[in-house]
Design an enzyme around this catalytic site. Structure first.
Site, PDB file in Angstrom:
ATOM      1  N   SER A   1      45.797  34.064  34.638  1.00 18.47           N
ATOM      2  CA  SER A   1      45.250  34.082  33.287  1.00 18.47           C
ATOM      3  C   SER A   1      46.218  33.630  32.206  1.00 18.47           C
ATOM      4  CB  SER A   1      44.705  35.473  32.958  1.00 18.47           C
ATOM      5  OG  SER A   1      45.670  36.461  33.217  1.00 18.47           O
TER       6      SER A   1
ATOM      7  N   HIS B   1      38.675  33.462  35.838  1.00 19.20           N
ATOM      8  CA  HIS B   1      38.810  32.190  35.118  1.00 19.20           C
ATOM      9  C   HIS B   1      38.366  30.994  35.954  1.00 19.20           C
ATOM     10  CE1 HIS B   1      41.008  34.247  31.913  1.00 19.20           C
ATOM     11  NE2 HIS B   1      41.579  34.923  32.892  1.00 19.20           N
TER      12      HIS B   1
ATOM     13  N   LYS C   1      33.527  35.321  30.485  1.00 19.59           N
ATOM     14  CA  LYS C   1      34.310  34.119  30.214  1.00 19.59           C
ATOM     15  C   LYS C   1      33.383  32.898  30.291  1.00 19.59           C
ATOM     16  CE  LYS C   1      38.334  36.748  30.889  1.00 19.59           C
ATOM     17  NZ  LYS C   1      38.985  37.664  31.798  1.00 19.59           N
TER      18      LYS C   1
HETATM   19  C1  LIG Z   1      39.469  39.047  31.659  1.00 19.75           C
HETATM   20  C2  LIG Z   1      39.960  39.416  32.994  1.00 19.75           C
HETATM   21  C3  LIG Z   1      39.544  40.598  33.620  1.00 19.75           C
HETATM   22  C4  LIG Z   1      38.794  41.671  32.882  1.00 19.75           C
HETATM   23  O1  LIG Z   1      37.460  41.395  32.739  1.00 19.75           O
HETATM   24  P1  LIG Z   1      36.644  42.014  31.531  1.00 19.75           P
HETATM   25  O2  LIG Z   1      35.240  41.795  31.894  1.00 19.75           O
HETATM   26  O3  LIG Z   1      37.089  41.285  30.314  1.00 19.75           O
HETATM   27  O4  LIG Z   1      36.980  43.475  31.457  1.00 19.75           O
HETATM   28  C5  LIG Z   1      39.901  40.789  34.931  1.00 19.75           C
HETATM   29  N1  LIG Z   1      40.678  39.911  35.586  1.00 19.75           N
HETATM   30  C6  LIG Z   1      41.136  38.790  35.007  1.00 19.75           C
HETATM   31  C7  LIG Z   1      41.994  37.855  35.783  1.00 19.75           C
HETATM   32  C8  LIG Z   1      40.808  38.515  33.692  1.00 19.75           C
HETATM   33  O5  LIG Z   1      41.289  37.432  33.093  1.00 19.75           O
END
Ligand SMILES: *Cc1c(COP(=O)(O)O)cnc(C)c1O
Length: 406
Positions: free
Chosen positions: A179, A207, A242
């Protein structure tokens, strides 16, 4: 005097290290623009990679769903059931990623924090990439399994750690797209090691889902580990806030693993079910992702990534070259520009902000010490002109910060 007073000192210590985080109040505007505390800024800070969060498509799906299902879901899915919309979404997600069964959760963080302890416990062994997301790390801690951290993407070290572990149950956990770096894990390599050492593999595709692989079916599909060649030892997890533009997450895999997670994941059992209106929004997002519109959005995004990377390549601009910044070798929408020092990264962010742009500076402990960076997040909502504006602003920031005393 109680130790309550210490919180003032602790907060002051954060200030002293430039580590105090601040939130802004924002209202979305046209395209990738945000109104931030009353000011219109061009934003490069969102993980809404396909520009779906503001789309008419998702808005309409929510309007229709509200009329049918109302707003709240009432209770845990284990107590009051989950809506027909949530059930349909689970089947569609499983089909989309080419795995037999999926389980839909209301948030990604809590999903990882609680599926890891559902899979392993005391006496078991966990193997975790050093750059994994915080929620995998927290899940590892909660599990009480013995945690072995391997150097980022170092499969040789992972192989050695797996071979040396006497544990009978081993679980390897990894982000697919990291990330804060934007690079992609070697999933075939990870899977081969899990086969060799009889380990399970948990992948977080937050992602990648919606972006990688044929029709955006995700990193696992891209690596050829789904469908007819499906692995029995992979637990796949992805988030829906996302590229899918909504919120929430899902876990997918072989039936027995998913059934076990349904029984034992505390954030599923003891949390109110995700509202049907969100499930319907995700269903609309998923139809878009798998269709021609999704393909167009991914193509547009890929073109913006290439445009940014060309603009920041060595030899293009003297001010950028002189600043000594380095663009990490990422092919994804996450394009980190490493500045190094915390204060320098904040100064660059401030210069961009003065020029009407919002690009977040990411500092330790989110990233390793000395690698403070701008995390430039690109989206299908960005137009070619937006990238030109960013490149010009970065050149100005490079000359301004070069003039600052060291
Ligand atoms: C954003 C993210 C999460 C968390 O997900 P949410 O739905 O925002 O709580 C988990 N793992 C990764 C790699 C992320 O980037």
């Amino acid at each position: 005097m109680t130790w309550l007073n210490e919180f003032d000192d602790r907060l002051a210590a954060l200030d002293a290290q430039s580590l105090r985080r601040r939130r802004r109040e924002v209202v979305p505007e046209q395209g990738a623009r945000l109104n931030v505390d009353g000011e219109s800024l061009l934003a490069f800070c969102s993980n809404d990679y396909l520009g779906l969060a503001q789309s008419a498509l998702l808005r309409e799906a929510v309007h229709t769903a509200v009329d049918r299902y109302g707003v709240g879901s009432g209770a845990s899915p284990m107590v009051s059931g989950h809506s027909a919309a949530n059930g349909a979404l689970e089947r569609e997600l499983a089909e989309a990623v080419g795995l037999p069964r999926a389980l839909y959760f209301y948030a990604g963080y809590s999903t990882n924090a609680s599926i890891v302890p559902a899979l392993v416990g005391e006496g078991d062994a966990l193997f975790s990439d050093a750059l994994n997301h915080a929620c995998l790390i927290d899940g590892a801690r909660l599990s009480k399994a013995t945690v072995h951290r391997y150097r980022h993407a170092d499969l040789q070290q992972l192989d050695a750690l797996l071979a040396a572990s006497p544990a009978r149950r081993k679980l390897v956990i990894s982000d697919t797209v990291f990330s804060m770096d934007g690079d992609i894990a070697d999933l075939a390599g990870l899977h081969a090691l899990c086969e060799r050492h009889d380990a399970l593999l948990l992948l977080d595709d937050a992602h990648g889902f919606g972006l990688l692989g044929p029709q955006g079916r995700g990193a696992l599909a891209a690596a050829g580990l789904t469908g007819p060649r499906m692995s029995q030892r992979v637990v796949y997890m992805a988030t829906l806030g996302k590229a899918l533009g909504v919120a929430g997450a899902f876990v997918a895999g072989p039936d027995r693993l998913v059934e076990w997670l349904l029984q034992k994941t505390r954030s599923y059992t003891y949390a109110t079910a995700a509202p049907a209106l969100l499930a319907e929004a995700v269903r609309a997002g998923l139809r878009c992702v798998l269709g021609a519109d999704g393909e167009r959005r991914r193509q547009h995004l890929r073109a913006r990534i290439a445009q940014l990377r060309e603009g920041l390549a060595p030899g293009v601009d003297a001010a950028i070259d002189a600043a000594g910044w380095s663009l990490m070798p990422s092919t994804t929408a996450i394009q980190p520009l490493v500045i190094g020092d915390n204060d320098d990264a904040l100064a660059v962010m401030a210069s961009l902000r003065e020029q009407g742009l919002w690009v977040p500076a990411i500092r330790p402990p989110t990233v390793p010490l000395g690698t403070a960076r701008l995390r430039i997040a690109l989206s299908a909502a960005h137009q070619p002109e937006d990238i030109d504006v960013l490149l010009r602003a970065l050149r100005v920031a490079a000359s301004v910060t070069a003039a600052l005393p060291a």
